[in-house]
Enzyme design. Structure first.
Site, PDB file in Angstrom:
ATOM      1  N   SER A 171       0.730  -1.429   0.049  1.00 14.58           N
ATOM      2  CA  SER A 171      -0.006   0.056  -0.022  1.00 14.58           C
ATOM      3  C   SER A 171       0.900   1.390   0.119  1.00 14.58           C
ATOM      4  CB  SER A 171      -0.940  -0.042   1.357  1.00 14.58           C
ATOM      5  OG  SER A 171      -1.618  -0.984   1.214  1.00 14.58           O
TER       6      SER A 171
HETATM    7  N1  SAH Z   1       0.469  -5.954   3.985  1.00 14.95           N
HETATM    8  C1  SAH Z   1       1.185  -5.959   2.815  1.00 14.95           C
HETATM    9  C2  SAH Z   1       0.473  -5.608   1.443  1.00 14.95           C
HETATM   10  C3  SAH Z   1      -0.722  -6.804   1.299  1.00 14.95           C
HETATM   11  S1  SAH Z   1      -1.198  -7.134  -0.224  1.00 14.95           S
HETATM   12  C4  SAH Z   1       2.564  -5.113   2.932  1.00 14.95           C
HETATM   13  O1  SAH Z   1       2.611  -4.441   3.735  1.00 14.95           O
HETATM   14  O2  SAH Z   1       3.130  -5.390   2.014  1.00 14.95           O
HETATM   15  C5  SAH Z   1      -2.280  -8.422   0.119  1.00 14.95           C
HETATM   16  C6  SAH Z   1      -1.636  -9.632   0.570  1.00 14.95           C
HETATM   17  O3  SAH Z   1      -2.871 -10.212   0.851  1.00 14.95           O
HETATM   18  C7  SAH Z   1      -0.969 -10.261  -0.818  1.00 14.95           C
HETATM   19  O4  SAH Z   1      -0.022 -10.819  -0.257  1.00 14.95           O
HETATM   20  C8  SAH Z   1      -2.164 -11.573  -0.757  1.00 14.95           C
HETATM   21  O5  SAH Z   1      -1.490 -12.666  -1.288  1.00 14.95           O
HETATM   22  C9  SAH Z   1      -2.504 -11.653   0.693  1.00 14.95           C
HETATM   23  N2  SAH Z   1      -3.902 -12.528   0.817  1.00 14.95           N
HETATM   24  C10 SAH Z   1      -4.919 -12.558  -0.027  1.00 14.95           C
HETATM   25  N3  SAH Z   1      -5.920 -13.156   0.321  1.00 14.95           N
HETATM   26  C11 SAH Z   1      -5.004 -13.847   1.663  1.00 14.95           C
HETATM   27  C12 SAH Z   1      -5.892 -14.833   2.746  1.00 14.95           C
HETATM   28  N4  SAH Z   1      -6.958 -15.374   2.613  1.00 14.95           N
HETATM   29  N5  SAH Z   1      -4.856 -15.065   3.588  1.00 14.95           N
HETATM   30  C13 SAH Z   1      -3.809 -14.466   3.733  1.00 14.95           C
HETATM   31  N6  SAH Z   1      -3.360 -13.853   2.851  1.00 14.95           N
HETATM   32  C14 SAH Z   1      -4.112 -13.444   1.792  1.00 14.95           C
END
Ligand code: SAH
Length: 232
Positions: free
Chosen positions: A81
Site C-alpha cells: 500500500s
Molecule cells: N500488507 C502487505 C500488503 C498486502 S497485499 C504489505 O505491507 O506489503 C495483500 C496480501 O494479502 C497479498 O500478499 C495476498 O497474497 C494476501 N492475501 C490475499 N488473500 C489472503 C488470505 N485469505 N489469507 C492470507 N493472505 C491473503
C-alpha cells in the site's frame, strides 16, 4: 595487515552509513509531506514510519520509488500500500506496547514491521507461498524478532494466538470474516477493506467494547482481493 583491516572496517562502516543516509532524508520527507500534512498525528505511528526502511520491502529495481506517494508492485501480482494508507490504518488500530496484533496479508512484510515497531507481537498470515517465505526471511534479516509469519488462509484468523487487540486485514473481502470477529479481544479493533475486488472498497473498523461490536466507516481504499484457500 593493519591497513587491510582498516580498509575493511572503513568499507563496512561506509556501506551501512551510506545506506542509512541515502534514504533517511527521503523517508523523513515522506513522513512530513505525505503523513503529517494529511493529518496523521499518532506519535508511535509516525516514529515507526520514520524508522522502517520501506525501500528494503520492495523489489530492488524499484527501491528508488519506495517513498513515493503510491502503492508499488511486490511480485506475485500483489502490491504494497501507499505509505499514507499504511500509516492511516496503523493509527486507526491504536497500536501500543503490550498489544497483540494479527495481520491478514503479509505481502512484503512492511505493514507487519510498522506494527512490530510499536506492539508486543505481530502474527501475520500470507496465502501465497513465495511471499510468505520471502517476507519471513526479510523480517528476520532486518531483526524483527516479534513478527511471526505463517503461510495459510487468513480468513480463519489464527485461533491458537487469539484473542487479538488488533486485527488488520490488508486485502479486500466481500464481507467481514466471522472467525476474525470472533478473535477480537475486549477493547480490540478490527480494520478491513470491504467491497468488490478491483473496485473502490470501504475501509471499516470494528470495535469491541464490553462484549459489544460497533462498526465505523473509515475512508475509501483500493486493495487486492482476499482470496480463499480451496482446501477450506
Ligand atoms: N500488507 C502487505 C500488503 C498486502 S497485499 C504489505 O505491507 O506489503 C495483500 C496480501 O494479502 C497479498 O500478499 C495476498 O497474497 C494476501 N492475501 C490475499 N488473500 C489472503 C488470505 N485469505 N489469507 C492470507 N493472505 C491473503
Amino acid at each position: 595487515m593493519k591497513v587491510i583491516l582498516f580498509i575493511f572496517i572503513l568499507s563496512v562502516f561506509s556501506e551501512t552509513s551510506v545506506q542509512k543516509d541515502m534514504y533517511e532524508g527521503i523517508r523523513n520527507d515522506m513522513v512530513d509531506k505525505q503523513l503529517v500534512s494529511r493529518g496523521i498525528r499518532d506519535n508511535a505511528t509516525l516514529m515507526a514510519m520514520r524508522k522502517v526502511p520501506r525501500h528494503l520491502f520492495v523489489p530492488e529495481e524499484i527501491a528508488e520509488y519506495a517513498y513515493e506517494d503510491t502503492p508499488l508492485e511486490i511480485g506475485s501480482g500483489q502490491t504494497i500500500s501507499q505509505p499514507y494508507i499504511v500509516a492511516y490504518m496503523t493509527e486507526c488500530a491504536a497500536p501500543a506496547k503490550n498489544k497483540k496484533a494479527l495481520e491478514v496479508g503479509t505481502g512484503s512484510g512492511y505493514q507487519a514491521a510498522v506494527l512490530a515497531e510499536i506492539v508486543d507481537t505481530v502474527y501475520s498470515v500470507e496465502i501465497i507461498h513465495e511471499l510468505a517465505v520471502s517476507s519471513a526471511a526479510r523480517l528476520k534479516r532486518l531483526g524483527y524478532k516479534n513478527v511471526v509469519v505463517r503461510e495459510g488462509d487468513g480468513y480463519a484468523g489464527w485461533p491458537r494466538h487469539a484473542p487479538f487487540d488488533i486485527i488488520m486485514v490488508t486485502a479486500a473481502a466481500g464481507a467481514i470474516p466471522q472467525p476474525l470477529i470472533d478473535q477480537m479481544a475486549e477493547g480490540g479493533r478490527l480494520i478491513i477493506p470491504v467491497g468488490k475486488p478491483h473496485e473502490v472498497q470501504q475501509l471499516i473498523m470494528l470495535k469491541k467494547e464490553k462484549g459489544e461490536i460497533t462498526e465505523k466507516k473509515l475512508t475509501l481504499v483500493r486493495f487486492v482481493p482476499l482470496t480463499r484457500d480451496k482446501k477450506n
